[in-house]
Motif scaffolding. Structure first.
Motif, PDB file in Angstrom:
ATOM      1  N   THR A 160      48.986  40.393  50.524  1.00  0.00           N
ATOM      2  CA  THR A 160      47.790  40.128  49.705  1.00  0.00           C
ATOM      3  C   THR A 160      47.158  41.426  49.224  1.00  0.00           C
ATOM      4  O   THR A 160      45.994  41.447  48.836  1.00  0.00           O
ATOM      5  N   SER A 182      46.978  45.326  47.115  1.00  0.00           N
ATOM      6  CA  SER A 182      46.792  45.756  45.729  1.00  0.00           C
ATOM      7  C   SER A 182      48.129  46.082  45.074  1.00  0.00           C
ATOM      8  O   SER A 182      49.173  46.126  45.726  1.00  0.00           O
ATOM      9  N   ARG A 183      48.077  46.332  43.782  1.00  0.00           N
ATOM     10  CA  ARG A 183      49.276  46.727  43.035  1.00  0.00           C
ATOM     11  C   ARG A 183      49.865  48.007  43.613  1.00  0.00           C
ATOM     12  O   ARG A 183      51.078  48.105  43.812  1.00  0.00           O
ATOM     13  N   ARG A 205      40.469  34.240  45.210  1.00  0.00           N
ATOM     14  CA  ARG A 205      40.952  35.437  45.900  1.00  0.00           C
ATOM     15  C   ARG A 205      42.328  35.899  45.449  1.00  0.00           C
ATOM     16  O   ARG A 205      42.716  37.038  45.711  1.00  0.00           O
ATOM     17  N   GLU A 224      44.372  38.871  41.673  1.00  0.00           N
ATOM     18  CA  GLU A 224      44.998  40.195  41.643  1.00  0.00           C
ATOM     19  C   GLU A 224      46.464  40.103  42.062  1.00  0.00           C
ATOM     20  O   GLU A 224      47.342  40.710  41.429  1.00  0.00           O
ATOM     21  N   LEU A 225      46.718  39.338  43.107  1.00  0.00           N
ATOM     22  CA  LEU A 225      48.093  39.166  43.563  1.00  0.00           C
ATOM     23  C   LEU A 225      48.922  38.442  42.501  1.00  0.00           C
ATOM     24  O   LEU A 225      50.073  38.806  42.247  1.00  0.00           O
ATOM     25  N   ARG A 226      48.344  37.453  41.872  1.00  0.00           N
ATOM     26  CA  ARG A 226      49.035  36.703  40.822  1.00  0.00           C
ATOM     27  C   ARG A 226      49.455  37.638  39.688  1.00  0.00           C
ATOM     28  O   ARG A 226      50.570  37.542  39.171  1.00  0.00           O
ATOM     29  N   GLU A 227      48.585  38.552  39.331  1.00  0.00           N
ATOM     30  CA  GLU A 227      48.867  39.454  38.218  1.00  0.00           C
ATOM     31  C   GLU A 227      49.941  40.484  38.541  1.00  0.00           C
ATOM     32  O   GLU A 227      50.634  40.965  37.642  1.00  0.00           O
ATOM     33  N   LEU A 228      50.093  40.833  39.820  1.00  0.00           N
ATOM     34  CA  LEU A 228      51.100  41.843  40.158  1.00  0.00           C
ATOM     35  C   LEU A 228      52.450  41.245  40.529  1.00  0.00           C
ATOM     36  O   LEU A 228      53.405  41.976  40.809  1.00  0.00           O
TER      37      LEU A 228
END
Length: 260
Positions: free
Chosen positions: A155, A157-158, A182, A185-189
């Motif tokens: 979970t 960061s990039r 929540r 951010e994970l979805r985007e990376l």
């Protein structure tokens, strides 16, 4: 599809474990890796893996339980690791978010388990929360001695993902990505993770996907919902779900050496 993270020893499954496993396979899941989080639960997980077909387990001590690490803990894990059901050492790592065990206790138990995995030439199943820099510092000297490693329930960061991938780690993705509060951010990376280093998991009974419909009345996650997670991961990565499931299955075989 293979669920690499299932807490089948949880008391939440006490009344219907058989049905939970049956529902998972009926839903298309092909295999389960049962998580051991302390010595007692590692023994339970190994026994459950022996009980069910196409199930395997890990053996280790979670950072929350690191204060329970004693002189003979490594011996207990070593004995479990020699059984055919146990295919990884862990869940081990660091969790500086709650510090249920002190950082010193966590670091000692983590290092001891890395050494054991290296001796046994087994992969490690790891946990890291709010401890990324220290986690990598302790892990790095062992990487060339380990056949493989997965950071489960990632979970971060990039940059943390890139740090882990650059060191050859697999990343386990859960229904956290289905949480619009929540998980964005994970979805985007997700596209950053090479398919060859991606694994799927439910972490059941925890982390029920928030976008699951209809939701179970119990609000309990189950391995049967892995298909939903796989479909959403594939969607956000722009990939075919069946292709991604096959790729992650290949990753499981390569990392854990299991056949299913």
């Amino acid at each position: 599809m293979f669920d690499i993270g299932l807490n089948l020893t949880s008391s939440q499954f006490a009344k219907d474990r058989d049905e939970v496993v049956t529902r998972a396979f009926d839903a298309g899941v092909k295999g389960l890796l049962l998580t051991g989080t302390n010595l007692h639960e590692s023994q339970q997980a190994q026994q459950l893996a022996r009980r069910y077909e196409y199930c395997w387990s890990t053996a280790g001590v979670h950072p929350h339980d690191s204060s329970s690490w004693v002189d003979n803990s490594a011996e207990v894990i070593y004995t479990l690791a020699k059984t055919e059901e146990v295919v990884a050492i862990g869940e081990c790592g660091l969790d500086f978010n709650r510090n249920f065990s002190t950082p010193a206790e966590q670091e000692s138990a983590f290092t001891a388990q890395l050494a054991l995995a290296a001796e046994l030439e087994m992969p490690v199943f790891m946990h890291c929360r709010d401890a990324h820099k220290r986690f990598l510092t302790l892990l790095e000297p062992w990487l060339d001695k380990l056949p493989g490693a997965v950071l489960h329930c990632f979970t971060g960061s990039r940059q943390e993902a890139l740090d882990c991938l650059g060191r050859g780690l697999y990343l386990g993705i859960t229904g956290w990505i289905c949480d619009e509060r929540r998980g964005l951010e994970l979805r985007e990376l997700l596209p950053v993770i090479p398919a060859q280093h991606l694994l799927l998991e439910t972490d059941a009974p925890y982390l029920l996907p928030r976008d699951l419909s209809p939701k179970p009345a119990s609000r309990r996650n189950e391995p049967a919902y892995l298909a939903h997670i796989a479909e959403r991961v594939a969607y956000w990565r722009g990939e075919d779900p069946q292709w991604l499931a096959a790729q992650t299955d290949d990753n499981v075989r390569r990392l854990f050496g299991v056949q299913f």
